[in-house]
Design a protein around this motif. Sequence first.
Motif, short mmCIF file in Angstrom:
data_model
loop_
_atom_site.label_atom_id
_atom_site.label_comp_id
_atom_site.label_asym_id
_atom_site.label_seq_id
_atom_site.Cartn_x
_atom_site.Cartn_y
_atom_site.Cartn_z
N LEU A 291 0.91 -1.23 -0.02
CA LEU A 291 0.09 0.00 -0.12
C LEU A 291 0.90 1.22 -0.05
O LEU A 291 0.45 2.12 -0.54
CB LEU A 291 -1.12 0.14 1.13
CG LEU A 291 -2.32 -0.97 0.85
CD1 LEU A 291 -2.97 -0.81 1.93
CD2 LEU A 291 -2.89 -0.33 -0.38
N LEU A 292 2.22 1.12 0.67
CA LEU A 292 2.87 2.39 0.59
C LEU A 292 3.20 2.69 -0.94
O LEU A 292 3.17 3.73 -1.39
CB LEU A 292 4.23 2.06 1.44
CG LEU A 292 5.07 3.15 1.49
CD1 LEU A 292 4.69 4.52 2.01
CD2 LEU A 292 6.50 2.77 2.13
N GLU A 293 3.59 1.59 -1.52
CA GLU A 293 4.01 1.72 -2.87
C GLU A 293 2.77 2.15 -3.80
O GLU A 293 3.21 2.62 -4.87
CB GLU A 293 4.63 0.47 -3.52
CG GLU A 293 6.10 0.13 -2.86
CD GLU A 293 6.92 -0.66 -3.80
OE1 GLU A 293 6.77 -1.00 -4.94
OE2 GLU A 293 8.04 -1.14 -2.98
N THR A 294 1.77 1.86 -3.50
CA THR A 294 0.46 2.31 -4.09
C THR A 294 0.49 3.62 -4.30
O THR A 294 0.19 4.23 -5.35
CB THR A 294 -0.96 1.54 -3.37
OG1 THR A 294 -0.68 0.35 -3.36
CG2 THR A 294 -1.87 1.94 -4.33
N PHE A 295 0.93 4.25 -3.22
CA PHE A 295 0.61 5.97 -3.25
C PHE A 295 1.94 6.61 -3.24
O PHE A 295 2.22 7.74 -3.36
CB PHE A 295 -0.44 6.19 -2.00
CG PHE A 295 -1.60 5.60 -2.27
CD1 PHE A 295 -2.56 6.15 -2.91
CD2 PHE A 295 -2.04 4.49 -1.50
CE1 PHE A 295 -3.73 5.65 -3.29
CE2 PHE A 295 -3.32 3.91 -1.57
CZ PHE A 295 -4.33 4.66 -2.30
N ALA A 296 2.88 6.15 -2.80
CA ALA A 296 4.48 6.60 -2.89
C ALA A 296 4.51 7.44 -4.05
O ALA A 296 4.67 6.89 -5.09
CB ALA A 296 5.40 5.98 -2.48
N GLY A 297 4.67 8.86 -3.77
CA GLY A 297 5.08 9.52 -5.27
C GLY A 297 3.79 9.98 -5.82
O GLY A 297 4.07 10.42 -7.10
N LEU A 298 2.68 9.83 -5.51
CA LEU A 298 1.66 10.32 -6.24
C LEU A 298 1.46 11.72 -6.44
O LEU A 298 1.06 12.42 -7.42
CB LEU A 298 0.34 9.63 -5.63
CG LEU A 298 -1.00 9.81 -6.42
CD1 LEU A 298 -0.81 9.18 -7.72
CD2 LEU A 298 -2.16 9.21 -5.62
N GLY A 299 1.83 12.29 -5.08
CA GLY A 299 1.93 13.87 -5.36
C GLY A 299 3.29 14.29 -5.66
O GLY A 299 3.62 15.47 -5.49
#
Lengths: 330, 438
Positions: A291-299
Amino acid sequence: MCESCVDRIFSSGPAPCPVAGCHKTLRKNRFRKQTFEDINVEREVDIRKRVMHILNRREEEFDNKRAYDDFLEQREEMISNLVYGNDVAKTEADLKKYAAANMDSIKANQALESKETASFLERQAIEQEQARLRRQAARQEYDNERREMLADRENILSRLAAGKPGDAAAIAREGQKVLLKKSSARRSEEDRMRQKQAALRGVEARRAGAGQQPTTADADSEASSLIKGLKKIKPPEPEKPYDPFGGFNPDKRDYYVLQDYYPSSWLDRIRDDVRMQAGGYDLREYYSRTLLETFAGLGCFIEDEVSNRNNTTLPVSKSAHSQGIGTDVF
Amino acid sequence: MIEDDIYRSSTQFRLWSFTRDSLQSLRANTNALAVERIRATQRRVREAVRSTTPSTVEASTPNPSDAEGGGKPDVIARKDVVCLTPEEELEFVGYYCEQTLELGETYKPSLPTAVRATAIQYLRRFYITNSVMTYHPKSIMPCALFLATKSDHYYMPLQEFANGVPGITNSDEVIAPEFNLTKGLRFTFDVRHPFRGLEGGVMELQAIAQGSGKPGPHHPEKTPEGLMQALLAVTPLDSSPDKQRSIAIRIAKAHSKAREILKTAAQMTDAYFLYTPSQIWFSAFLLADRPLAEFYLDIKIGPPAADDGVNADSTSPLTLIRAKLVSTLSNCSQLLKSYRPVSSDPDKRKSLKGIAKKVYQCQQVEKLDPVGLGRAQKRGSGTPASATGPVGGADAISESDMERVAKKRRLERERKEKETRDIFGGELVAQRNKGAAM
């Protein structure tokens, strides 16, 4: 007042003052023997004692020396007021008010004072005891010495009496030598003792000094209106529970809340597989990483951030470049 | 956002993220340097040829058919080699990226997707600062794949790996360019892939579909039931009826579709350099199932500001991110959509053949370089950078080099023997001088 009069008037409990015009009620146990011949001195001592008992602030409680001196002056003034009868009612009221307001600090200071006197007395007693012991030791030493000298002399005499006449001179010389030797040994012994004692005394003095640390009296925070310049004593803040991350929560996430279970057919197999679980494998580790990799860097917008990064580095080199040109030209 | 800060600390963001312009200029610069180097080499070859056999050069007549053979030094010396443009280089690298995928398939069992993707990214990263004219991808590609098996914890013995690579007989050939490769990678082996991110997103969507999904920390007002209802209300792709069963199937379908895109299009384009992994997988998901992906974005970050600009707080970070995400994701999906596999495009195949020929020519020039021969790379020799000589591997060590090394060793041995014979050892000063000389 004489003793028999006191007995006569006050033995049956409190009674009004026999002096005409004075309406105070007196008790027998408050009477005591006069110390000073002059009744005025006696009275002043009494008043001073009472006032000092109440206004017993210590020097370390004040901001500076000046404030302490002002306090001393004020105290003297109040004492003199009471002694000479100026403004007695107001001074008394002030004193009473102060005593009521600062009960705690007064008590604390009194305790401190009594402790100090006690320790002073104790120290004095110890010193006296030591002096006595020293004196005793010295006396004993002296006695021993004398006894020995006498014994030696006797010994020489008896040897002289028993020996041949030719030996007399030799024996006398020998006796003299022994005496000298003994006295020098004694002297060195005394020196050693003295040094030892001096060292001991030094240690004691130091220990006493260490024990005499000024204990900060916990004066109450409500600044009394009577005395100015008192140090503000703030109570230490209660300690907070220890936080290893300094307020940062390492499990906090901005995009998602981690769940204990996610439906997935092929992960369920792992969940039930003893061979996988036996080694301590925890599917939640996989969940958190996934889940961290799901959103890491989205912003993270590379187009903006990287060009900003380039911009911040570019001007430096540019200016350096132009400077270099400038020095070349001039 | 904490997750973003975590990503910002990665080397992929710090060293391997570029804007389109900077990426282009970097590649152009690399290409220009490589071309310059080849021209210089050619000049040296020409001079060398002239000094050794001046008469033959003048006597021989130009023969265009010789250009194909290219083996003879005088021919190469006379004719200027046609160098590649940056675009051609990129196309050539892209071809080898596809080859990487295929090579990974040949193993039994085939290498995991992540390993192959890592190898492809290694190749792409390497060829930003190195030219295919300098290092032929044919030798770099197996090395990158082998390096990826190591960095992705997929152990495979070197011998076994080398057996699977066509055209390689010696296992040392695989690892010969390893140092140059790692240097080109700036010693950063961490590649953040979007695959796991996709798994996470699908996991959450499935949880929502079952009614057990937790709302995001910025939307505590939402309930699992509400989320499930909203998910069921997402506009269907086709006219299939809405049931909880079918929504799970729909998610699974979108998952496999997006995964396919990530496996191919994301690898073969510059997506990794231009976007973050989470943006890449979101874009792929958008391509696979747009309504579903938008629903997921809405519940995570909030609806786009353009739709209800009235109550949305324009200063909150989430709204700002959402506004930027719309354009970023659409750009990224455009990029992913633009990918066409080489095998399906006959024109591309033809142009690739031309490029390969040009690269071959450049390699021929390198081989004739009188200076480059002496400087041939050897693995683990510790020689600094020198992006000069071709990566020839073990066979590139020249004869003279070997001789020199052997002589040095012999001298050393003799000196040692002499010293052991001497009772008090060798002379100190003389020894130091010798050491300095060597």
